[in-house]
Design an enzyme around this catalytic site. Structure first.
Site, PDB file in Angstrom:
ATOM      1  N   HIS A 134       0.989  -1.211   0.115  1.00  0.00           N
ATOM      2  CA  HIS A 134      -0.003  -0.083   0.064  1.00  0.00           C
ATOM      3  C   HIS A 134       0.722   1.197  -0.125  1.00  0.00           C
ATOM      4  CE1 HIS A 134      -3.572   2.417   0.563  1.00  0.00           C
ATOM      5  NE2 HIS A 134      -3.098   2.912   1.815  1.00  0.00           N
ATOM      6  N   HIS A 159      -3.746   9.183   1.477  1.00  0.00           N
ATOM      7  CA  HIS A 159      -3.682   7.812   0.626  1.00  0.00           C
ATOM      8  C   HIS A 159      -4.895   7.789  -0.155  1.00  0.00           C
ATOM      9  CE1 HIS A 159      -5.212   5.440   3.983  1.00  0.00           C
ATOM     10  NE2 HIS A 159      -5.058   6.159   4.374  1.00  0.00           N
ATOM     11  N   CYS A 188      -3.221   3.034  -5.437  1.00  0.00           N
ATOM     12  CA  CYS A 188      -2.793   4.029  -4.301  1.00  0.00           C
ATOM     13  C   CYS A 188      -1.333   4.396  -4.998  1.00  0.00           C
ATOM     14  CB  CYS A 188      -2.614   3.278  -3.010  1.00  0.00           C
ATOM     15  SG  CYS A 188      -1.873   1.806  -2.958  1.00  0.00           S
TER      16      CYS A 188
END
Length: 170
Positions: free
Chosen positions: A26, A38, A116
């Site tokens: 991530h 994010h 992301c």
């Protein structure tokens, strides 16, 4: 049981943060004072484990501002401005202004085209890029080619065996 979390140097505003989840990474961008921004599909939760991999099925995500420690949870992370050798980072003030402006927005999400990592690289460099996806595609294509070669060899081998069997029967 001890959960050990490895933290690198203190990030600086505009740094990309790579967080190691189960099966994928991530990404977030550090904006200062312990916070990151994010792109988070609904299933992207710190400590969600295998469940967070379900984010691949989402079509929408929300741009969030959260404490770095909350986003990381018990996972490992490090600063990874890996594309600095390919692109010049935008001015930090522009990165932070654009990131803050986007907080709270719901946007389209695609693991292959708008994830992301694409989000944070577009903020830092002005170009959305996901080497994680590029690597997965390369590995996937390589695996398919490899499986095709094995299947072809098996076909040829089994075909030549049946030819031998037919010759011995004649």
């Amino acid at each position: 049981m001890c959960v050990c979390v490895q933290y690198d140097d203190e990030p600086k505003p505009g740094d990309l943060i790579e967080i190691f989840r189960l099966g994928y990474q991530h990404w977030a961008i550090y904006v200062g004072r312990g916070y990151v921004i994010h792109l988070a599909p609904p299933s992207e939760l710190a400590g969600a484990g295998a469940y967070s991999i379900m984010s691949m099925m989402c079509e929408k995500a929300v741009i969030k501002k959260d404490p770095l420690r909350t986003v990381v949870g018990s996972d490992r992370y490090h600063i990874n401005n890996k594309l600095d050798n390919k692109y010049d980072p935008l001015p930090v003030s522009k990165i932070l202004r654009e990131a803050e402006r986007k907080v709270g927005q719901e946007v389209s999400y695609s693991v292959a085209r708008s994830n992301c990592e694409h989000f944070v690289t577009k903020l830092r460099y002005g170009t959305p890029e996901s080497p994680q996806v590029q690597m997965a595609v390369t590995v996937g294509v390589g695996a398919l080619v490899g499986m095709g070669l094995v299947a072809g060899a098996a076909y040829l081998f089994s075909g030549s065996q049946s030819c031998k069997e037919r010759r011995s029967e004649q």
